[in-house]
Design an enzyme around this catalytic site. Structure first.
Site, mmCIF file in Angstrom:
data_model
loop_
_atom_site.group_PDB
_atom_site.id
_atom_site.type_symbol
_atom_site.label_atom_id
_atom_site.label_comp_id
_atom_site.label_asym_id
_atom_site.label_seq_id
_atom_site.Cartn_x
_atom_site.Cartn_y
_atom_site.Cartn_z
ATOM 1 N N GLY A 154 7.228 5.101 8.161
ATOM 2 C CA GLY A 154 6.815 5.656 8.310
ATOM 3 C C GLY A 154 6.406 6.487 9.527
ATOM 4 C CB SER A 155 4.339 8.930 11.929
ATOM 5 O OG SER A 155 2.873 7.368 11.545
ATOM 6 C CB THR A 156 6.950 6.841 15.903
ATOM 7 O OG1 THR A 156 8.861 6.927 15.461
ATOM 8 C CG2 THR A 156 7.662 5.634 17.562
ATOM 9 C CB CYS B 229 12.734 8.648 8.136
ATOM 10 S SG CYS B 229 13.619 7.362 7.186
ATOM 11 C CD GLU C 295 13.200 3.435 7.660
ATOM 12 O OE1 GLU C 295 13.054 4.511 8.642
ATOM 13 O OE2 GLU C 295 13.186 3.494 6.284
ATOM 14 C CE LYS D 217 -1.665 2.742 2.982
ATOM 15 N NZ LYS D 217 -1.597 4.492 2.600
ATOM 16 C CD GLU E 106 10.881 11.933 11.617
ATOM 17 O OE1 GLU E 106 9.780 11.845 12.069
ATOM 18 O OE2 GLU E 106 11.689 11.095 11.370
#
Ligand code: NDP
Length: 475
Positions: free
Chosen positions: A233-235, A289, A255, A181, A386
Site C-alpha cells: 500500500g502507501s508509503t 505501484c 511493498e 484484510k 506518486e
C-alpha cells in the site's frame, strides 16, 4: 483523434456473478457477522452499490487470529506434498471460475475486463500453481522449512485478487496460516476467494478474511499473536506499520509506492517503446505501484516519440470496464480521483504543459482521461510524488549518465524500464539503476517465478519466486 470506424459495444455479461446483498467475515471456515458498522462497496464505473460488507472490530480480528493460531498446528505439521494438494486445488478452481472472478474484479475495482481476464486472474492462478510446486521442496530453497506461524496481511485496491495471491500462496506453501484484510473499496474477490477455500476443503482457520477500513488493518497488524506482517500500500501507511511492528518479534515485509523511470534512448524501436510507455502508465488506469510514471526520453528523439505517443493515446478507449474493447477503465474511488485531479492541477500551476486526447467520459462514475505532462522539471511535484493514476510526466536527458542520475533521483526504487537496441547499454544501465525490477524493452511484465520488491521508500523484502519463500520461513 477521429476514429476511422466506431466500435460496437462488446460488453461481457455480468450474469455470471451472483452478488448477494450483504457479506460477513470469513473466520474459521465460516461466514460470520462482524461487530463493526457495515460499509458499502460500489462499482466505481457507475457508483451503484454492489453489496454491503461487514466491518471487523478488534474483537473480530482477535477471533480470526485465534482461529489461525488453532489451525496452525495441524497445517504446519502436514507434509509439504499434502499442503501442495490444497494449493493445486485452489489454483484449478480459480481457473475454472476465472470468468466469474474477472467480471467481479472489474465490477468492484473498475479495471477493464481485458486486464482482469487476461492479466490479473491468470496470474492469480499461476501464483498458486507456482507456490504449490514449492510446498514439498522447501528443503531445497535454502531458507529452512520452519514456518513463522500466523501471518497478518493487509492489501490495497489496485490488484485486489492478485495481491491476495501474492500474500496467501507463499504463506500457505510454507505452512503458515493467515488473516488477510482486503482494501475497503475492493473486498468482493477476497470474499469469493474465501468461498473457493471452502470449495477446496481447505481446513478451517488456515485462511481468514476480515473486511473493514484502516482500523481493521491496524488491528491485524497490531495483534500480539501475529508472527508476520505483510503489507502492500502507501508509503505513509507503511511507515505507520513499521512503527507499530518495531520492537516486537514480528517479521515484516513492506511493498510500498513507486515513481518509476521509463527510459527511452534514441536508438530504441520507437513504435515498440510507445507501446511500452502506454502499458507502463495506462495499464490499470495507472493504479500500479511499479507504473512507468516518469518518461525519460533522449532529447534527440523527443519530438518524434511524443508525436507517436499522442497519436497512440488518441486510439485508447476509455469507458465501461466490462466492455471487451475498453483500454482504460474507471478510477477506483472518488478519493483517488480527487487526488489525481489535485496533483494534475499542481502540475499545471507549477508550469508543466498538460495534454489529453479528445475523449468522452461517462457522466456517472469516476473517470480521468489519459494525460501527459511535458516540460516537467525534476523539482516539479508531478515528477516526485506518486500520482497513482493515468498521468505521465515527461522529462528529457542527453547522456546515459544523466538518465541514470535522473532516474535515481527519487525517494522510491521499485522499478525502471530501459528502451534501447544495445544489450551492453541495458546491462550498464541496469547495474546503476536503484530499482528492484528493471525491465528492458518491455514493461509491467509479471511472473510468479520472479521476485518483486523495492529499494529505499518502496519498502523491503521480496515477494514472488524463490526469494518470496524467505519472508514466510524462520530463516
Ligand atoms: P493505503 O496504504 O491507505 O491502503 C492499503 C491498505 O492498508 C488498505 O487495505 C487500507 O485499508 C489499509 N490501511 C489503511 N490504514 C491502515 C493502518 N493504519 N494500519 C493498517 N492498515 C491500514 O492506501 P490508499 O488506499 O489510501 O491509497 C492512498 C495512496 O497510496 C494512493 O493514492 C497511492 O498513491 C498509494 N497506493 C500505493 C499502492 C502501491 O501498491 N504502491 C497501493 C495502494 C495505494 P482501507 O482500504 O480501508 O483504507
Amino acid at each position: 483523434m477521429m476514429a476511422i470506424f466506431e466500435y460496437a459495444p462488446a460488453p461481457e455479461s455480468r450474469d455470471i456473478v451472483d452478488i448477494k446483498a450483504s457479506y460477513g467475515l470469513f473466520i474459521d471456515g465460516e461466514f460470520v457477522d462482524g461487530s463493526g458498522t457495515p460499509f458499502k462497496t460500489i462499482n466505481p464505473a457507475t457508483e451503484e452499490t454492489l453489496a454491503e460488507v461487514a466491518t471487523a472490530s478488534s474483537d473480530d480480528v482477535d477471533r480470526a487470529v485465534q482461529a489461525a493460531r488453532k489451525a496452525f498446528g495441524a497445517w504446519s505439521a502436514l507434509p509439504g506434498a499434502e499442503r501442495a494438494k490444497y494449493l493445486f486445488r485452489i489454483a484449478r478452481i480459480i481457473q475454472e471460475r476465472a470468468r466469474e472472478l474477472a467480471v467481479l474484479e472489474s465490477l468492484d475495482n473498475g479495471k477493464p475486463i481485458r486486464e482482469s481476464r487476461d492479466v490479473d486472474v491468470p496470474l492469480v492462478a499461476a501464483h498458486f500453481f507456482y507456490y504449490a510446486g514449492w510446498a514439498d521442496k522447501l528443503e531445497y530453497a535454502g531458507f529452512g522449512t520452519k514456518p513463522l506461524g500466523v501471518a497478518g496481511q493487509v492489501i490495497p485496491w489496485n490488484f485486489p485478487l492478485l495481491m491476495l495471491a501474492w500474500k496467501i500462496a507463499p504463506a500457505l506453501a510454507c505452512g503458515n496460516t493467515v488473516v488477510l484484510k482486503p482494501a475497503e473499496t475492493t473486498p468482493l474477490t477476497a470474499l469469493w476467494f474465501a468461498e473457493i477455500c471452502r470449495q477446496a476443503d481447505l481446513p478451517p482457520g488456515v485462511v481468514n478474511i476480515v473486511t473493514g477500513a484502516g482500523e481493521t488493518g491496524a488491528a491485524v497488524v497490531g495483534h500480539p499473536d501475529v508472527d508476520k506482517v505483510a503489507f502492500t500500500g502507501s508509503t505513509e501507511v507503511g511507515r505507520l506499520i513499521a512503527r507499530a511492528v518495531a520492537g516486537t518479534d514480528k517479521k515484516l515485509t513492506l511493498e510500498l509506492g513507486g515513481k518509476a523511470a521509463n527510459i527511452v534512448f534514441a536508438d530504441a524501436a520507437i513504435d515498440q517503446a510507445v507501446e511500452g510507455i502506454v502499458n507502463g502508465i495506462f495499464f490499470n488506469q495507472g493504479h500500479v505501484c511499479c507504473a512507468g510514471s516518469r518518461l525519460l526520453v533522449q532529447e534527440s528523439v523527443q519530438e518524434e516519440l511524443l508525436a507517436a505517443l499522442k497519436r497512440r493515446l488518441g486510439t485508447l478507449r476509455v469507458g465501461d470496464p466490462l466492455d471487451k474493447n475498453t483500454d482504460v477503465g474507471a478510477i477506483n474511488s472518488a478519493e483517488q480521483l480527487a487526488k489525481i485531479r489535485e496533483l494534475s492541477q499542481i502540475g499545471e500551476s507549477e508550469g508543466a504543459e498538460r495534454w489529453s486526447p479528445a475523449c468522452e467520459l461517462p457522466e456517472q462514475g469516476f473517470w480521468f482521461p489519459p494525460t501527459i505532462f511535458t516540460g516537467v522539471a525534476q523539482s516539479h511535484t508531478i515528477a516526485r510524488d506518486e500520482i497513482f493514476g493515468p498521468v505521465l510526466s515527461v522529462l528529457t536527458f542527453r547522456t546515459p549518465a544523466e538518465a541514470v542520475e535522473k532516474a535515481n533521483n527519487t525517494p522510491y526504487g521499485l522499478s525502471a524500464g530501459i528502451w534501447t537496441e544495445k544489450g551492453s547499454r541495458i546491462l550498464w544501465m541496469a547495474d546503476r539503476l536503484r530499482a528492484g525490477v528493471v525491465w528492458a524493452n518491455t514493461f509491467n511484465k509479471f511472473d510468479p517465478a520472479s521476485p518483486f520488491g523495492g529499494y529505499k521508500e518502496s519498502g523491503y523484502g521480496r515477494e514472488g519466486g524463490l526469494h518470496g519463500l524467505e519472508a514466510y520461513l524462520d530463516v
